[in-house]
Each structure stands twice: as structure tokens, then as C-alpha cells.
Motif scaffolding. Structure first.
Motif, PDB file in Angstrom:
ATOM      1  N   GLU A 126       0.851  -1.181   0.000  1.00 45.16           N
ATOM      2  CA  GLU A 126       0.000   0.000   0.000  1.00 45.16           C
ATOM      3  C   GLU A 126       0.891   1.237   0.000  1.00 45.16           C
ATOM      4  O   GLU A 126       1.889   1.297   0.723  1.00 45.16           O
ATOM      5  CB  GLU A 126      -0.922   0.004   1.214  1.00 45.16           C
ATOM      6  CG  GLU A 126      -1.883  -1.185   1.244  1.00 45.16           C
ATOM      7  CD  GLU A 126      -2.880  -1.098   2.397  1.00 45.16           C
ATOM      8  OE1 GLU A 126      -2.826  -0.113   3.165  1.00 45.16           O
ATOM      9  OE2 GLU A 126      -3.712  -2.024   2.528  1.00 45.16           O
ATOM     10  N   TYR A 127       0.498   2.249  -0.801  1.00 44.51           N
ATOM     11  CA  TYR A 127       1.319   3.455  -0.898  1.00 44.51           C
ATOM     12  C   TYR A 127       0.459   4.615  -1.387  1.00 44.51           C
ATOM     13  O   TYR A 127      -0.659   4.435  -1.893  1.00 44.51           O
ATOM     14  CB  TYR A 127       2.504   3.237  -1.837  1.00 44.51           C
ATOM     15  CG  TYR A 127       2.135   2.927  -3.272  1.00 44.51           C
ATOM     16  CD1 TYR A 127       2.159   3.919  -4.251  1.00 44.51           C
ATOM     17  CD2 TYR A 127       1.753   1.637  -3.650  1.00 44.51           C
ATOM     18  CE1 TYR A 127       1.812   3.629  -5.562  1.00 44.51           C
ATOM     19  CE2 TYR A 127       1.413   1.342  -4.959  1.00 44.51           C
ATOM     20  CZ  TYR A 127       1.448   2.344  -5.908  1.00 44.51           C
ATOM     21  OH  TYR A 127       1.102   2.051  -7.212  1.00 44.51           O
ATOM     22  N   THR A 128       0.985   5.804  -1.248  1.00 51.02           N
ATOM     23  CA  THR A 128       0.324   7.008  -1.733  1.00 51.02           C
ATOM     24  C   THR A 128       1.233   7.687  -2.752  1.00 51.02           C
ATOM     25  O   THR A 128       2.442   7.451  -2.781  1.00 51.02           O
ATOM     26  CB  THR A 128       0.007   7.985  -0.599  1.00 51.02           C
ATOM     27  OG1 THR A 128       1.231   8.340   0.065  1.00 51.02           O
ATOM     28  CG2 THR A 128      -0.950   7.355   0.411  1.00 51.02           C
ATOM     29  N   ILE A 129       0.631   8.526  -3.576  1.00 56.40           N
ATOM     30  CA  ILE A 129       1.372   9.291  -4.579  1.00 56.40           C
ATOM     31  C   ILE A 129       1.118  10.771  -4.326  1.00 56.40           C
ATOM     32  O   ILE A 129      -0.041  11.189  -4.176  1.00 56.40           O
ATOM     33  CB  ILE A 129       0.934   8.914  -6.007  1.00 56.40           C
ATOM     34  CG1 ILE A 129       1.231   7.436  -6.275  1.00 56.40           C
ATOM     35  CG2 ILE A 129       1.631   9.798  -7.044  1.00 56.40           C
ATOM     36  CD1 ILE A 129       0.778   6.964  -7.643  1.00 56.40           C
ATOM     37  N   ALA A 130       2.175  11.561  -4.268  1.00 62.52           N
ATOM     38  CA  ALA A 130       2.044  12.992  -4.021  1.00 62.52           C
ATOM     39  C   ALA A 130       1.142  13.628  -5.071  1.00 62.52           C
ATOM     40  O   ALA A 130       1.299  13.395  -6.269  1.00 62.52           O
ATOM     41  CB  ALA A 130       3.427  13.651  -4.041  1.00 62.52           C
ATOM     42  N   GLY A 131       0.185  14.422  -4.604  1.00 68.25           N
ATOM     43  CA  GLY A 131      -0.728  15.089  -5.518  1.00 68.25           C
ATOM     44  C   GLY A 131      -1.956  14.280  -5.869  1.00 68.25           C
ATOM     45  O   GLY A 131      -2.828  14.756  -6.599  1.00 68.25           O
TER      46      GLY A 131
END
Length: 311
Positions: free
Chosen positions: A183-188
């Protein structure tokens, strides 16, 4: 893949015979560690607005405002592409009522051990996952954010081992399929991206590398742009008024695209470059300049009117 009740066309048979992944171990950008990077996705092609094409393939769903005829009839295609070379190495097509997962089953047979197949969340399903994994290829697929993934073991890199279950097994009474979740997030961008993979050892494929690797799935979109926009023109619509001819034209485009991409791979190897760094548009222009006779005529033999066939 031929439609139900139809035999394979010559174009489909030729495509199945000659179109294969083309990268070699030395091809830049085609591998992640020891895995050949591949991706699967689907698209649609507009067809001439004829009764035969509408009956065979269907039209897009109505907009809800009462229109009787909405848009052109469309053919749906699903296929895997080699990310590093953009070579499409299998394809299945059908009408709009045929879902992408159903078409995907026909092309999963082209997967091999040593491949890593990327797919978006529209392809996720435990049964399809099992079918793809049974080929010996490894998988890295995005899944919905609401999919329940019970944590079995937390891993040092922040990812975790979990299990996926058949939709019918609501209470998880049967053994699930073990997978590795990232699981991860992406800036913006809002929300959390969730990936699952058959690669269970985080040392073999760390979570951060898998998250970055998933972006390679978009190479399929670049491949479609090459076929639809550059090879077929900005408003690609096959010319055939009949379903068999439309499918034949589609395989013709895929064959030409594969041939050009194979030549680009050869040029990249000679120049010790990444095939992605070579312009498809320029390569297409070079190929077209070498073609002295355009093939815009019927392949059937012709004869002057009134003259009989030779016996």
C-alpha cells in the motif's frame, strides 16, 4: 480469439504464429531483476455503422437521455504487451457485451514463467488470479480499496502478507490464496494505492520497488496510442462493413505494429539504447518511405471483364 461459431481468420492465425515478446536479456528497460515486464489491458475500436457490425459487436450503452442509436458499433480487444518494447504478443476480441475478464482468459495462455504481469483493478478476481498464476508467471495487480485483506504477517518494509478469497466465501471458511500486499500514496493524488503480488519474499522484490514498478503498466496506453493515433490515424475506424473483415483489419494493424516494434528493438540493440528512447513516429515514417507500393487494394486476383479464370 474468434467469435463464437467462427473459425480463426488468416490474420489471427498469422498473428498467433509470429507475434511473440522480442526483448532479450540485454534489452534495456525490459526487465525488473529477472522478470520480463508485461502488462494486460483492454480497449475498444469504432467500426463502420452497419447492421452486420451492430449485430455482431453492439453499440456503447445509451446515455440515458432516450437516444435510440448511440455512437458507432465497437469491438472490444484485450491483450498483453511487453512493457520494454511495446510488442503486443497476444490478443482476443469480442463484442461490447464480452467483459475484459472473459477476454483475458483467452490470452493468459501466452504467459510464461519468468514474466511479471501488471494489471489494473478491473481485472482482479480470485479465479482469474489463480488462472494467471497457474501459468508460472508472477503477478502484480492493483486491487480495489474496499477489498478486505486480512493481515497475516507484517513485513519489515511496511508491506504485509495476506490472503485473498473467493467472492462466494464471505466468511473465509476455506483456505485463501496467499499474496503479498503493498500500500502506498502518490504525491498530488488522493487515496491509497493497493497492489497484490505473487512474489511473497520482500527481499526478492521490496515494496518500494514494486510500487514504482506499477507505473510500467501505462506502457500499454502508449502502445494503444501508437496503434490508434500514429499507425491508424487520429480517427481510426476499420473500413470493413462486415464483422469478419473488421477483425481481419484489426489483426493487420497489430501485425504491422509488431513488425515495426521488432525493427525498433533491433535498432536499439545495435545502438545500445532503450527501445523506449526511439521514436515510434519517426520509425513509422522510415518504414513508410521504404514501401513503394501501398497495399490499399483488394488482395483477391482480378481479371479483365469477360475473361474467364485460367484452367
Amino acid at each position: 480469439m474468434a467469435r463464437a461459431g467462427q473459425s480463426k481468420s488468416s490474420g489471427e492465425r498469422l498473428f498467433a504464429r509470429v507475434c511473440r515478446p522480442v526483448a532479450t536479456p540485454g534489452t534495456q528497460g525490459a526487465f525488473y531483476r529477472d522478470w520480463r515486464l508485461t502488462a494486460i489491458d483492454g480497449t475498444t475500436f469504432d467500426l463502420p455503422d452497419t447492421k452486420a457490425n451492430v449485430e455482431a459487436f453492439g453499440r456503447p450503452p445509451r446515455s440515458g437521455r432516450g437516444e435510440q442509436d448511440v455512437g458507432y458499433p465497437q469491438l472490444r480487444m484485450v491483450g498483453p504487451v511487453e512493457c520494454g518494447t511495446h510488442a503486443v504478443f497476444d490478443a482476443a476480441n469480442g463484442g461490447l457485451r464480452t467483459g475484459e475478464q472473459a477476454l483475458a482468459r483467452a490470452v493468459l495462455v501466452s504467459l510464461r514463467p519468468g514474466m511479471l504481469l501488471l494489471a489494473d483493478r478491473g481485472f482482479y478476481g480470485v479465479d482469474l488470479w489463480r488462472t494467471a498464476a497457474a501459468t508460472g508467471a508472477d503477478l502484480l495487480w492493483r486491487v480495489r480499496k474496499d477489498l478486505v485483506l486480512p493481515m497475516v504477517e507484517q513485513l519489515p518494509d511496511g508491506s504485509y502478507l495476506t490472503e485473498i478469497f473467493d467472492r462466494s466465501d464471505i466468511h473465509h471458511t476455506r483456505h485463501g490464496v496467499p499474496v503479498h500486499a503493498v500500500e502506498y500514496t502518490i504525491a498530488g493524488h488522493e487515496g491509497v494505492y493497493r497492489l497484490i503480488t505473487t512474489i511473497l519474499d520482500p527481499d526478492t522484490a521490496p515494496a518500494a520497488e514494486l510500487a514504482a514498478l506499477y507505473a510500467q503498466r501505462w506502457e500499454f496506453e502508449s502502445t494503444l496510442d501508437e496503434i490508434k493515433t500514429h499507425l491508424g490515424g487520429p480517427h481510426l475506424v476499420p473500413r470493413s462493413q462486415h464483422p469478419d473483415g473488421a477483425e481481419q483489419e484489426l489483426y493487420g494493424f497489430l501485425l504491422v505494429h509488431h513488425a515495426i516494434r521488432h525493427l525498433m528493438h533491433q535498432a536499439a540493440r545495435q545502438a545500445d539504447r532503450d527501445p523506449d528512447r526511439i521514436s515510434f513516429t519517426r520509425s513509422l515514417r522510415v518504414v513508410r518511405r521504404q514501401v513503394t507500393d501501398q497495399a490499399a487494394f483488394s488482395p483477391r486476383p482480378t481479371r479483365p471483364r469477360g475473361q474467364s479464370h485460367p484452367r
